[in-house]
Design an enzyme around this catalytic site. Sequence first.
Site, mmCIF file in Angstrom:
data_model
loop_
_atom_site.group_PDB
_atom_site.id
_atom_site.type_symbol
_atom_site.label_atom_id
_atom_site.label_comp_id
_atom_site.label_asym_id
_atom_site.label_seq_id
_atom_site.Cartn_x
_atom_site.Cartn_y
_atom_site.Cartn_z
ATOM 1 N N LYS A 137 29.314 -11.432 35.431
ATOM 2 C CA LYS A 137 30.152 -11.685 36.603
ATOM 3 C C LYS A 137 31.598 -11.920 36.214
ATOM 4 O O LYS A 137 32.468 -11.966 37.056
ATOM 5 C CB LYS A 137 29.583 -12.817 37.477
ATOM 6 C CG LYS A 137 29.318 -14.139 36.822
ATOM 7 C CD LYS A 137 28.679 -15.090 37.848
ATOM 8 C CE LYS A 137 28.281 -16.406 37.222
ATOM 9 N NZ LYS A 137 27.639 -17.321 38.154
ATOM 10 N N LYS A 150 25.010 -6.883 28.702
ATOM 11 C CA LYS A 150 24.588 -7.396 29.998
ATOM 12 C C LYS A 150 25.703 -7.251 31.052
ATOM 13 O O LYS A 150 26.881 -7.450 30.729
ATOM 14 C CB LYS A 150 24.255 -8.885 29.797
ATOM 15 C CG LYS A 150 23.534 -9.532 30.931
ATOM 16 C CD LYS A 150 23.135 -10.960 30.561
ATOM 17 C CE LYS A 150 23.131 -11.804 31.816
ATOM 18 N NZ LYS A 150 22.927 -13.217 31.558
ATOM 19 N N LYS A 193 31.826 -21.920 24.861
ATOM 20 C CA LYS A 193 32.803 -22.252 25.909
ATOM 21 C C LYS A 193 34.013 -22.972 25.341
ATOM 22 O O LYS A 193 35.124 -22.819 25.849
ATOM 23 C CB LYS A 193 32.145 -23.090 27.013
ATOM 24 C CG LYS A 193 31.224 -22.277 27.905
ATOM 25 C CD LYS A 193 30.853 -23.029 29.170
ATOM 26 C CE LYS A 193 29.919 -22.207 30.049
ATOM 27 N NZ LYS A 193 29.364 -22.973 31.170
#
Length: 335
Positions: free
Chosen positions: A202, A199, A117
């Site tokens: 979102k 994967k 992040k």
Amino acid sequence: MEEIREEKVLYSAVQPSGSLTIGNYIGAIRNWVELQSRFTCFYAIADMHAITVRQEPALLRRRTLELAALYIACGVDPEKCTLYVQSNVPAHAELAWVLNTVTYVGEMERMTQFKDKSAKHAENVNMGLMDYPVLMAADILLYQAHLVPVGIDQRQHLEITRDIAIRFNNRYGETFRVPEAYILKEGAKITSLQDPLHKMSKSDENPNASVYLSDDKDTIMRKFKRAVTDSDNRIVASEEKPGVTNLLNIYASFKGCSVPEAEKTFEGKGYGDFKLAVGETVADALAPIQAEQKRLLADKGYLAGVLKKGAETASYTARKTLSKVFRKVGFYRGD
Ligand code: TRP
């Protein structure tokens, strides 16, 4: 048959950031529903975690409510579990502060998600981002949880939670239960419709890659029509056919059948028909959930009541642990 309810406490939380995908539904939401009748479950909407990356305040608030409505619409039953918003229970922040003092900067810097992040939000490497695992430890330890259902991306966070609990217990005496990972039944991994080796996410930039739980039927059908497959035209699951395998997994998950059964259904059919059928199945399964979510969102009083009651129940348990912690570390309590 009588329900078997183990007295173990299970804790889970989800961040109200981004729209959820059908991958989240199959991998996470459905598990919450199943687990609520087997354990004493605390389910939180982790808005305090969400603000470790920049959020639009009005949107965060809206998403928090939408998420609560969505979970209830999917079958999370506020009568069977404690559903609440993390920031409504101040004990989370309070315990996180104390746990900060038994957590080392070095171990936080080494966390995989922090490194990822930090790279992704290089302009906003804030203290909250680094402290994220400590807040998560506070979440779990406040409720003396036995079990935390975790996917692979949260394993390291659970490990550090255990380390922090053990360290605190060693320093101050037995205070926290050391939680265990609850390994979820190997559900199908839902991958991107555009890049089926990865994967379904979102936050994918390609709008056709992910099917959101909020997508309408036209959108769902369009996305499945464009799903990447291969040129071999056989509807079977295999490692060499990740696109087709993913579609079969999605179909089987939403139909509640096995993958071999799904293969049989489509034997001899072409990819065009197959994709239409998968799209229809998903759209039909989502329609009642979307309608129920909409109904709940229109009933703000009901949702507010559920979340208020959830926060009260959660606070009661959390306060007990927190008092113990404050006593152990030597905070003056007026007595
Ligand atoms: N970090 C988790 C996620 O992004 C959400 C979360 C916050 C959580 N606190 C938790 C999960 C405690 C399990 C237990 O998925």
